[in-house]
Design an enzyme around this catalytic site. Sequence first.
Site, PDB file in Angstrom:
ATOM      1  N   CYS A   2       0.829  -1.293  -0.162  1.00 49.59           N
ATOM      2  CA  CYS A   2      -0.034   0.023  -0.132  1.00 49.59           C
ATOM      3  C   CYS A   2       0.968   1.179  -0.125  1.00 49.59           C
ATOM      4  O   CYS A   2       1.383   1.535   0.933  1.00 49.59           O
ATOM      5  CB  CYS A   2      -0.856   0.058   0.981  1.00 49.59           C
ATOM      6  N   GLU A 111      -3.398   1.177  -6.132  1.00 49.91           N
ATOM      7  CA  GLU A 111      -2.626   0.003  -6.370  1.00 49.91           C
ATOM      8  C   GLU A 111      -2.270   0.055  -7.827  1.00 49.91           C
ATOM      9  O   GLU A 111      -3.425   0.318  -8.882  1.00 49.91           O
ATOM     10  CB  GLU A 111      -3.422  -1.098  -5.876  1.00 49.91           C
TER      11      GLU A 111
END
Length: 254
Positions: A2, A111
């Site tokens: 992340c 992402e």
Amino acid sequence: MCGRYALTISPEELKEVLGIMDLEDFPARYNIAPTQPILVVVSDETREKGSNLPERRAVLVRWGFTPGWVKDPKQFPLLINARAETAIGKASFRAAMRHRRVLVPGSGFYEWQRPGKERGEKSQTYWIRPRRGGIVAFAGLMETWSSADGSEVDTGAILTTAANAAIAPIHDRMPVVIKPEDFSRWLDCKTQEPRDVADLMKPVEEDFFEAIPVSDKVNKVTNVGSDLQDKVAVDKLPSPPEKKKPDDGQLSFF
């Protein structure tokens, strides 16, 4: 991993959802990146028993975890993530898992789906947000690093776990999500040892998030507008990425 996320709700909404006291006003942030200050929520240990005041408070930490035993942070990798499967036993995170668990509020995260070069496909960025809207609380860890001259820096990392079936075609990791009913248990470092909260560090339900294809503008930290989350057209749905060598949450450069 992340490596970028956003926090765009109002301070008042955040106070209500997370039960925070004395939260100062802050602007919407659409591109939160490593080394920047991030807002985390901790249990307020100064709160007296039986008090009607909120049981949690918000603090700012640098996104990039530095263990207390590190002598020179410049010679230590920047840890933006911690793997949930190994954090309890890792020297870097062991103390924080026991004593300094936090919540990292966000509106969602970004992402990158990166196909293998041999496929000849272009990487695609996704804005991944709760399907039903609102805020999400990522599991986090906090550590205060002290220098030889006595100055201190509060640092933090986001815990990640294996991606669920919905996110796996984009990336093989995703942040650990703590549900509201588990906030108190996760933050309770006095009575809840790491093994007692291990069941919380699992992939969230497959229908919790939705992935929106967006442009690659978020790659540049100087791009901070809401247009980072504008949907773009894609030719086809992402295919599963190639298996990667496990990492310990070190910073990746986009």
